[in-house]
Design an enzyme around this catalytic site. Structure first.
Site, PDB file in Angstrom:
ATOM      1  N   ASP A   1     -34.087  23.277 148.709  1.00  0.00           N
ATOM      2  CA  ASP A   1     -32.827  24.094 148.417  1.00  0.00           C
ATOM      3  C   ASP A   1     -31.552  24.559 148.699  1.00  0.00           C
ATOM      4  OD1 ASP A   1     -33.377  25.800 146.260  1.00  0.00           O
ATOM      5  OD2 ASP A   1     -33.933  27.720 147.460  1.00  0.00           O
TER       6      ASP A   1
ATOM      7  N   TRP B   1     -24.092  24.796 147.376  1.00  0.00           N
ATOM      8  CA  TRP B   1     -23.970  24.659 147.898  1.00  0.00           C
ATOM      9  C   TRP B   1     -22.602  24.167 147.374  1.00  0.00           C
ATOM     10  CZ3 TRP B   1     -22.684  19.577 147.323  1.00  0.00           C
ATOM     11  CH2 TRP B   1     -21.465  18.764 148.254  1.00  0.00           C
TER      12      TRP B   1
ATOM     13  N   ARG C   1     -23.272  22.626 139.735  1.00  0.00           N
ATOM     14  CA  ARG C   1     -24.600  22.531 140.003  1.00  0.00           C
ATOM     15  C   ARG C   1     -24.918  21.472 140.011  1.00  0.00           C
ATOM     16  NH1 ARG C   1     -26.853  27.362 140.998  1.00  0.00           N
ATOM     17  NH2 ARG C   1     -29.172  25.438 140.037  1.00  0.00           N
TER      18      ARG C   1
ATOM     19  N   ASN D   1     -38.620  25.886 136.928  1.00  0.00           N
ATOM     20  CA  ASN D   1     -38.018  25.369 136.366  1.00  0.00           C
ATOM     21  C   ASN D   1     -36.955  24.376 135.169  1.00  0.00           C
ATOM     22  OD1 ASN D   1     -37.548  24.000 140.436  1.00  0.00           O
ATOM     23  ND2 ASN D   1     -36.267  25.747 139.150  1.00  0.00           N
TER      24      ASN D   1
ATOM     25  N   ARG E   1     -34.121  26.898 133.110  1.00  0.00           N
ATOM     26  CA  ARG E   1     -33.530  26.924 134.234  1.00  0.00           C
ATOM     27  C   ARG E   1     -31.995  26.815 132.513  1.00  0.00           C
ATOM     28  NH1 ARG E   1     -31.619  24.608 139.919  1.00  0.00           N
ATOM     29  NH2 ARG E   1     -33.344  26.708 140.456  1.00  0.00           N
TER      30      ARG E   1
HETATM   31  C1  IPE Z   1     -37.709  25.950 144.666  1.00  0.00           C
HETATM   32  O1  IPE Z   1     -36.784  26.337 144.910  1.00  0.00           O
HETATM   33  C2  IPE Z   1     -38.269  24.982 143.182  1.00  0.00           C
HETATM   34  C3  IPE Z   1     -37.518  22.999 144.031  1.00  0.00           C
HETATM   35  C4  IPE Z   1     -37.130  23.480 145.164  1.00  0.00           C
HETATM   36  C5  IPE Z   1     -38.094  21.804 143.205  1.00  0.00           C
HETATM   37  P1  IPE Z   1     -36.224  27.475 143.560  1.00  0.00           P
HETATM   38  O2  IPE Z   1     -34.588  27.239 143.585  1.00  0.00           O
HETATM   39  O3  IPE Z   1     -36.578  27.217 141.766  1.00  0.00           O
HETATM   40  O4  IPE Z   1     -36.554  28.464 143.752  1.00  0.00           O
HETATM   41  P2  IPE Z   1     -36.756  30.161 143.219  1.00  0.00           P
HETATM   42  O5  IPE Z   1     -35.778  30.128 141.624  1.00  0.00           O
HETATM   43  O6  IPE Z   1     -35.045  30.865 144.231  1.00  0.00           O
HETATM   44  O7  IPE Z   1     -37.781  31.110 143.858  1.00  0.00           O
HETATM   45  C1  IPE Z   2     -32.982  22.654 144.630  1.00  0.00           C
HETATM   46  O1  IPE Z   2     -31.332  23.598 144.750  1.00  0.00           O
HETATM   47  C2  IPE Z   2     -33.219  22.282 143.516  1.00  0.00           C
HETATM   48  C3  IPE Z   2     -33.496  22.511 142.631  1.00  0.00           C
HETATM   49  C4  IPE Z   2     -34.606  23.258 142.396  1.00  0.00           C
HETATM   50  C5  IPE Z   2     -34.058  21.860 141.152  1.00  0.00           C
HETATM   51  P1  IPE Z   2     -31.284  24.943 143.176  1.00  0.00           P
HETATM   52  O2  IPE Z   2     -31.139  24.022 141.916  1.00  0.00           O
HETATM   53  O3  IPE Z   2     -32.173  25.968 143.233  1.00  0.00           O
HETATM   54  O4  IPE Z   2     -29.933  25.459 144.160  1.00  0.00           O
HETATM   55  P2  IPE Z   2     -29.736  26.903 144.608  1.00  0.00           P
HETATM   56  O5  IPE Z   2     -31.257  27.940 144.908  1.00  0.00           O
HETATM   57  O6  IPE Z   2     -29.766  27.570 142.983  1.00  0.00           O
HETATM   58  O7  IPE Z   2     -28.238  27.362 145.610  1.00  0.00           O
HETATM   59 MG    MG Z   3     -32.526  27.531 144.621  1.00  0.00          MG
END
Ligand code: IPE
Ligand code: IPE
Ligand code: MG
Length: 269
Positions: free
Chosen positions: A43, A48, A56, A91, A94
């Site tokens: 995560d 980052w 992103r 996911n 998104r």
């Molecule tokens: C969990 O991360 C899923 C993956 C790392 C693939 P998310 O970023 O989607 O989780 P939440 O929404 O913060 O709980």
């Molecule tokens: C984890 O990073 C990757 C996936 C969940 C696919 P994020 O995309 O959740 O990154 P943050 O949590 O928004 O920073």
């Molecule tokens: Mg995340």
């Protein structure tokens, strides 16, 4: 060349990432003390990227290096099974652009990295739900599974379109249909029965679940399998995660006292 006995392998797409079983800085942990199954919620890619003025999607691109780096570190340490949460069933919420990017990028990286994983002796397994998952992504996952099926050094579960609740629901549906057809007696359903209907029935229970980026939740990852997992949280954003971070968390794990509900009476005198 017998890739199973290759100890140091330079890799085409990541010339800087090497897996070297003889690297002097690998901590020496007895195999029986190591977590047998490490699961990681990768995560922090988006944060980052945004923190440094990037989009992103550029964070997801940077996260791929961390993924290969972590796999190399896990192999070097001798971890038998590693599960990586790459895309959750949640996911899909998104933006369509980010989902499209993540699907296309997953397809590309699985394609590009499977030869390296194979050279490292890693067996790839896809864990997740087929429904909604891009067929081309599933095709690359199946190809990687086939290419690496005989490898034994480490099993890598790539959790793509995975959700813990979805997995349990899918198991319940399969069990219910067995009951309906008279092949299964409801009174004989046990924890072992449920486990047999999960996506990866041979998966070892998770010993250590790691989440990066400072978030302290498991977000529906391996719910059944991690019922007794030790949890470890790192503030490092996933793209910055290194094999040394992994080794540090595994070293900390060996000092945990796991009781699994049991207890020992030992009053101090
Ligand atoms: C969990 O991360 C899923 C993956 C790392 C693939 P998310 O970023 O989607 O989780 P939440 O929404 O913060 O709980
Ligand atoms: C984890 O990073 C990757 C996936 C969940 C696919 P994020 O995309 O959740 O990154 P943050 O949590 O928004 O920073
Ligand atoms: Mg995340």
């Amino acid at each position: 060349m017998d890739t199973q006995t290759t100890r140091s392998v330079p890799n085409a797409p990541h010339p800087a990432i090497r897996m070297d079983l003889d690297a002097p800085d690998i901590p020496h942990i007895a195999p029986e003390s190591l977590p047998q199954h490490v699961a990681i919620v990768m995560d922090g890619n988006g944060r980052w990227a945004n923190q440094q003025g990037l989009h992103r999607t550029q964070g997801h691109e940077a996260g791929e290096r961390a993924l290969m780096e972590t796999v190399a570190g896990a192999v070097e340490l001798g971890i038998p099974e590693l599960s990586l949460y790459a895309f959750s069933t949640e996911n899909w919420r998104r933006s369509p652009a980010e989902v499209r990017f993540l699907m296309g990028f997953s397809r590309q990286t699985i394609h590009d990295d499977s030869a390296t994983l194979n050279a490292w002796g890693v067996r790839v397994r896809w864990v997740g739900r087929a429904q909604k998952l891009w067929r081309s992504v599933l095709g690359e996952l199946r190809a990687a599974e086939q290419l690496t099926q005989h490898n034994q050094r480490m099993t890598l579960n790539l959790c793509v379109n995975y959700g813990g609740r979805a997995e349990i629901v899918d198991a319940m549906r399969a069990i219910a249909s067995q009951v309906q057809s008279g092949r299964l007696n409801p009174s004989r359903i046990s924890e072992a029965t449920v486990a047999r209907y999960l996506y990866a029935p041979h998966m070892h229970d998770v010993d250590l679940m790691i989440r990066t980026s400072g978030e302290r939740r498991t977000s529906n990852f391996l719910m059944w399998e991690s019922a007794y997992a030790e949890l470890a949280f790192s503030d490092v954003m996933w793209p910055d995660f290194t094999r040394q971070d992994l080794w540090g968390l595994c070293t900390e794990y060996i000092h945990r006292h796991r009781r699994f509900g049991g207890a020992q009476d030992a009053p101090r005198v």
